[in-house]
Design a protein around this motif. Sequence first.
Motif, PDB file in Angstrom:
ATOM      1  N   ASP A  32      36.533   7.077  34.298  1.00  0.00           N
ATOM      2  CA  ASP A  32      37.143   7.758  33.147  1.00  0.00           C
ATOM      3  C   ASP A  32      38.650   7.898  33.341  1.00  0.00           C
ATOM      4  OD1 ASP A  32      34.695   8.051  31.899  1.00  0.00           O
ATOM      5  OD2 ASP A  32      34.364  10.087  32.652  1.00  0.00           O
ATOM      6  N   ILE A  33      39.053   8.265  34.555  1.00  0.00           N
ATOM      7  CA  ILE A  33      40.479   8.417  34.860  1.00  0.00           C
ATOM      8  C   ILE A  33      41.177   7.060  34.803  1.00  0.00           C
ATOM      9  CG2 ILE A  33      42.142   9.040  36.659  1.00  0.00           C
ATOM     10  CD1 ILE A  33      40.050  11.160  37.585  1.00  0.00           C
ATOM     11  N   ALA A  34      40.553   6.048  35.387  1.00  0.00           N
ATOM     12  CA  ALA A  34      41.144   4.708  35.396  1.00  0.00           C
ATOM     13  C   ALA A  34      41.373   4.191  33.980  1.00  0.00           C
ATOM     14  CB  ALA A  34      40.242   3.744  36.169  1.00  0.00           C
ATOM     15  N   GLU A  35      40.387   4.361  33.128  1.00  0.00           N
ATOM     16  CA  GLU A  35      40.497   3.896  31.740  1.00  0.00           C
ATOM     17  C   GLU A  35      41.586   4.657  30.999  1.00  0.00           C
ATOM     18  OE1 GLU A  35      37.441   2.763  28.112  1.00  0.00           O
ATOM     19  OE2 GLU A  35      36.901   4.413  29.445  1.00  0.00           O
ATOM     20  N   ALA A  36      41.645   5.963  31.204  1.00  0.00           N
ATOM     21  CA  ALA A  36      42.668   6.777  30.541  1.00  0.00           C
ATOM     22  C   ALA A  36      44.072   6.393  30.994  1.00  0.00           C
ATOM     23  CB  ALA A  36      42.410   8.262  30.818  1.00  0.00           C
ATOM     24  N   LEU A  37      44.233   6.083  32.273  1.00  0.00           N
ATOM     25  CA  LEU A  37      45.545   5.688  32.793  1.00  0.00           C
ATOM     26  C   LEU A  37      46.010   4.361  32.196  1.00  0.00           C
ATOM     27  CD1 LEU A  37      45.160   6.736  36.532  1.00  0.00           C
ATOM     28  CD2 LEU A  37      46.904   7.586  34.946  1.00  0.00           C
ATOM     29  N   GLU A  38      45.087   3.399  32.066  1.00  0.00           N
ATOM     30  CA  GLU A  38      45.478   2.129  31.449  1.00  0.00           C
ATOM     31  C   GLU A  38      45.895   2.341  29.996  1.00  0.00           C
ATOM     32  OE1 GLU A  38      44.041  -2.431  30.535  1.00  0.00           O
ATOM     33  OE2 GLU A  38      42.674  -1.112  31.615  1.00  0.00           O
ATOM     34  N   SER A 213      57.816  11.621  41.343  1.00  0.00           N
ATOM     35  CA  SER A 213      57.093  12.672  40.618  1.00  0.00           C
ATOM     36  C   SER A 213      57.533  12.851  39.179  1.00  0.00           C
ATOM     37  CB  SER A 213      57.262  14.014  41.345  1.00  0.00           C
ATOM     38  OG  SER A 213      58.645  14.359  41.430  1.00  0.00           O
ATOM     39  N   ASP A 214      58.656  12.233  38.774  1.00  0.00           N
ATOM     40  CA  ASP A 214      59.165  12.430  37.414  1.00  0.00           C
ATOM     41  C   ASP A 214      59.990  11.212  37.012  1.00  0.00           C
ATOM     42  OD1 ASP A 214      61.519  12.723  38.893  1.00  0.00           O
ATOM     43  OD2 ASP A 214      61.547  14.906  38.702  1.00  0.00           O
ATOM     44  N   ASN A 215      60.545  11.260  35.795  1.00  0.00           N
ATOM     45  CA  ASN A 215      61.306  10.119  35.294  1.00  0.00           C
ATOM     46  C   ASN A 215      62.548   9.840  36.143  1.00  0.00           C
ATOM     47  OD1 ASN A 215      63.760   9.391  33.078  1.00  0.00           O
ATOM     48  ND2 ASN A 215      61.972   8.057  33.092  1.00  0.00           N
ATOM     49  N   LYS A 216      63.181  10.906  36.627  1.00  0.00           N
ATOM     50  CA  LYS A 216      64.402  10.730  37.429  1.00  0.00           C
ATOM     51  C   LYS A 216      64.111   9.954  38.705  1.00  0.00           C
ATOM     52  CE  LYS A 216      68.141  13.313  39.656  1.00  0.00           C
ATOM     53  NZ  LYS A 216      68.674  14.664  40.000  1.00  0.00           N
ATOM     54  N   SER A 217      63.073  10.371  39.446  1.00  0.00           N
ATOM     55  CA  SER A 217      62.760   9.684  40.708  1.00  0.00           C
ATOM     56  C   SER A 217      62.166   8.296  40.454  1.00  0.00           C
ATOM     57  CB  SER A 217      61.822  10.543  41.570  1.00  0.00           C
ATOM     58  OG  SER A 217      60.680  10.954  40.851  1.00  0.00           O
ATOM     59  N   PHE A 218      61.390   8.145  39.373  1.00  0.00           N
ATOM     60  CA  PHE A 218      60.848   6.830  39.032  1.00  0.00           C
ATOM     61  C   PHE A 218      61.969   5.857  38.674  1.00  0.00           C
ATOM     62  CE2 PHE A 218      59.232   3.941  35.623  1.00  0.00           C
ATOM     63  CZ  PHE A 218      58.401   3.165  36.423  1.00  0.00           C
ATOM     64  N   SER A 232      50.755  12.149  44.496  1.00  0.00           N
ATOM     65  CA  SER A 232      50.515  13.592  44.531  1.00  0.00           C
ATOM     66  C   SER A 232      50.777  14.269  43.193  1.00  0.00           C
ATOM     67  CB  SER A 232      51.373  14.247  45.619  1.00  0.00           C
ATOM     68  OG  SER A 232      51.001  13.774  46.894  1.00  0.00           O
ATOM     69  N   ALA A 233      51.845  13.873  42.511  1.00  0.00           N
ATOM     70  CA  ALA A 233      52.187  14.508  41.228  1.00  0.00           C
ATOM     71  C   ALA A 233      51.080  14.304  40.203  1.00  0.00           C
ATOM     72  CB  ALA A 233      53.510  13.946  40.696  1.00  0.00           C
ATOM     73  N   PHE A 234      50.412  13.136  40.262  1.00  0.00           N
ATOM     74  CA  PHE A 234      49.306  12.903  39.332  1.00  0.00           C
ATOM     75  C   PHE A 234      48.041  13.626  39.765  1.00  0.00           C
ATOM     76  CE2 PHE A 234      45.557  10.415  37.958  1.00  0.00           C
ATOM     77  CZ  PHE A 234      45.651  10.689  36.600  1.00  0.00           C
ATOM     78  N   VAL A 235      47.759  13.615  41.068  1.00  0.00           N
ATOM     79  CA  VAL A 235      46.550  14.279  41.564  1.00  0.00           C
ATOM     80  C   VAL A 235      46.578  15.772  41.209  1.00  0.00           C
ATOM     81  CG1 VAL A 235      45.236  14.873  43.651  1.00  0.00           C
ATOM     82  CG2 VAL A 235      46.164  12.563  43.373  1.00  0.00           C
ATOM     83  N   GLU A 249      50.543  12.301  28.193  1.00  0.00           N
ATOM     84  CA  GLU A 249      51.824  13.014  28.274  1.00  0.00           C
ATOM     85  C   GLU A 249      52.467  12.814  29.648  1.00  0.00           C
ATOM     86  OE1 GLU A 249      53.672  17.543  27.805  1.00  0.00           O
ATOM     87  OE2 GLU A 249      51.557  17.177  27.426  1.00  0.00           O
ATOM     88  N   PHE A 250      51.648  12.840  30.700  1.00  0.00           N
ATOM     89  CA  PHE A 250      52.175  12.664  32.047  1.00  0.00           C
ATOM     90  C   PHE A 250      52.787  11.280  32.220  1.00  0.00           C
ATOM     91  CE2 PHE A 250      51.627  11.361  36.507  1.00  0.00           C
ATOM     92  CZ  PHE A 250      52.380  12.343  37.131  1.00  0.00           C
ATOM     93  N   ILE A 251      52.065  10.241  31.801  1.00  0.00           N
ATOM     94  CA  ILE A 251      52.584   8.876  31.924  1.00  0.00           C
ATOM     95  C   ILE A 251      53.843   8.702  31.074  1.00  0.00           C
ATOM     96  CG2 ILE A 251      52.096   6.427  31.542  1.00  0.00           C
ATOM     97  CD1 ILE A 251      50.582   7.654  33.903  1.00  0.00           C
ATOM     98  N   GLY A 252      53.823   9.272  29.872  1.00  0.00           N
ATOM     99  CA  GLY A 252      55.000   9.207  29.008  1.00  0.00           C
ATOM    100  C   GLY A 252      56.212   9.865  29.645  1.00  0.00           C
ATOM    101  N   SER A 253      56.005  10.996  30.309  1.00  0.00           N
ATOM    102  CA  SER A 253      57.125  11.703  30.945  1.00  0.00           C
ATOM    103  C   SER A 253      57.708  10.895  32.104  1.00  0.00           C
ATOM    104  CB  SER A 253      56.669  13.081  31.428  1.00  0.00           C
ATOM    105  OG  SER A 253      55.797  12.978  32.551  1.00  0.00           O
ATOM    106  N   LEU A 254      56.871  10.189  32.847  1.00  0.00           N
ATOM    107  CA  LEU A 254      57.365   9.353  33.940  1.00  0.00           C
ATOM    108  C   LEU A 254      58.233   8.219  33.416  1.00  0.00           C
ATOM    109  CD1 LEU A 254      54.134   9.009  36.128  1.00  0.00           C
ATOM    110  CD2 LEU A 254      56.228  10.202  36.791  1.00  0.00           C
ATOM    111  N   LYS A 255      57.796   7.637  32.310  1.00  0.00           N
ATOM    112  CA  LYS A 255      58.514   6.490  31.745  1.00  0.00           C
ATOM    113  C   LYS A 255      59.677   6.906  30.853  1.00  0.00           C
ATOM    114  CE  LYS A 255      54.900   2.989  31.767  1.00  0.00           C
ATOM    115  NZ  LYS A 255      54.230   1.955  30.964  1.00  0.00           N
ATOM    116  N   GLY A 256      59.780   8.218  30.593  1.00  0.00           N
ATOM    117  CA  GLY A 256      60.842   8.692  29.715  1.00  0.00           C
ATOM    118  C   GLY A 256      60.567   8.353  28.269  1.00  0.00           C
ATOM    119  N   LYS A 257      59.281   8.270  27.925  1.00  0.00           N
ATOM    120  CA  LYS A 257      58.873   7.938  26.560  1.00  0.00           C
ATOM    121  C   LYS A 257      57.911   8.999  26.040  1.00  0.00           C
ATOM    122  CE  LYS A 257      58.960   2.972  27.569  1.00  0.00           C
ATOM    123  NZ  LYS A 257      58.120   1.759  27.678  1.00  0.00           N
ATOM    124  N   GLU A 258      57.685   8.959  24.754  1.00  0.00           N
ATOM    125  CA  GLU A 258      56.665   9.833  24.181  1.00  0.00           C
ATOM    126  C   GLU A 258      55.293   9.339  24.605  1.00  0.00           C
ATOM    127  OE1 GLU A 258      56.924  10.523  20.049  1.00  0.00           O
ATOM    128  OE2 GLU A 258      59.031  11.129  20.065  1.00  0.00           O
TER     129      GLU A 258
END
Length: 262
Positions: A32-38, A213-218, A232-235, A249-258
Amino acid sequence: MNRIKQLFEQKRNNVLSIYFTAGYPNIDSTLDIAEALEKAGADFLEIGVPYSDPLADGPVIQNSSQKAIENGMTVKVLFEQLKDLRKRVSIPVLLMGYVNPVLQYGVENFCSKCAEVGVDGVIVPDLPMYEYEELYQDCFIQNQLSNIFLITPTTSEARIRRIDELSNGFIYLLSTSSTTGKNLSVSSQVEDYFSRIKSMELRNPTMIGFGISDNKSFSKASEYANGAIVGSAFVKILAEENYLEKIPEFIGSLKGKEAVSY
């Protein structure tokens, strides 16, 4: 050509990988997590095989590993769950864990099972390079599995060159020699390390991990490598209620996107 190579041929910059522990927060949550992440926009996944003595992991991932073991997760259970992996997930998937559970399962059995369920690569931080070369390389090649090596700030140039020769997926650059979960602190020393690796013009793509852990470090990591790995930030997100709903929302925040809605 396996999915990892295909990915890096199609996308050379800002590649995002997410790590999470199999069997956490629930024994049956892995797919379920894997599918949601993709669906949310992750480029590839690293599924952690829980182990009772995870030396390289910080407290967040150690805790998830312990909970997963308590939930009943084992290598055998994980492969049972991954039988349906390629019905639900199309991006590259790697297994990350320690050498002891792999040896207990049997390296040949482990590699063949990975190929059977559609796993593309393996990251085993405590597998010595000479053991891989002498004992296991043929098994990995026969099963079209990428073995991912790690580089730290203290790794010699000669060893890095040898790792580059042996690799057929990407090379994992640890941002620090400490454990996971520490925020990335890009000091001049760390920048020198990243720049040194980049200037070597390695044959394989590189991914930076530990402390993203965030868009800045990514974004910072992506200046020096093909992308970065978030663990760790995702776990931490997985410990919250309704965690699947929070993944976009988490993936969007890492990429700096909605967030991607689905």
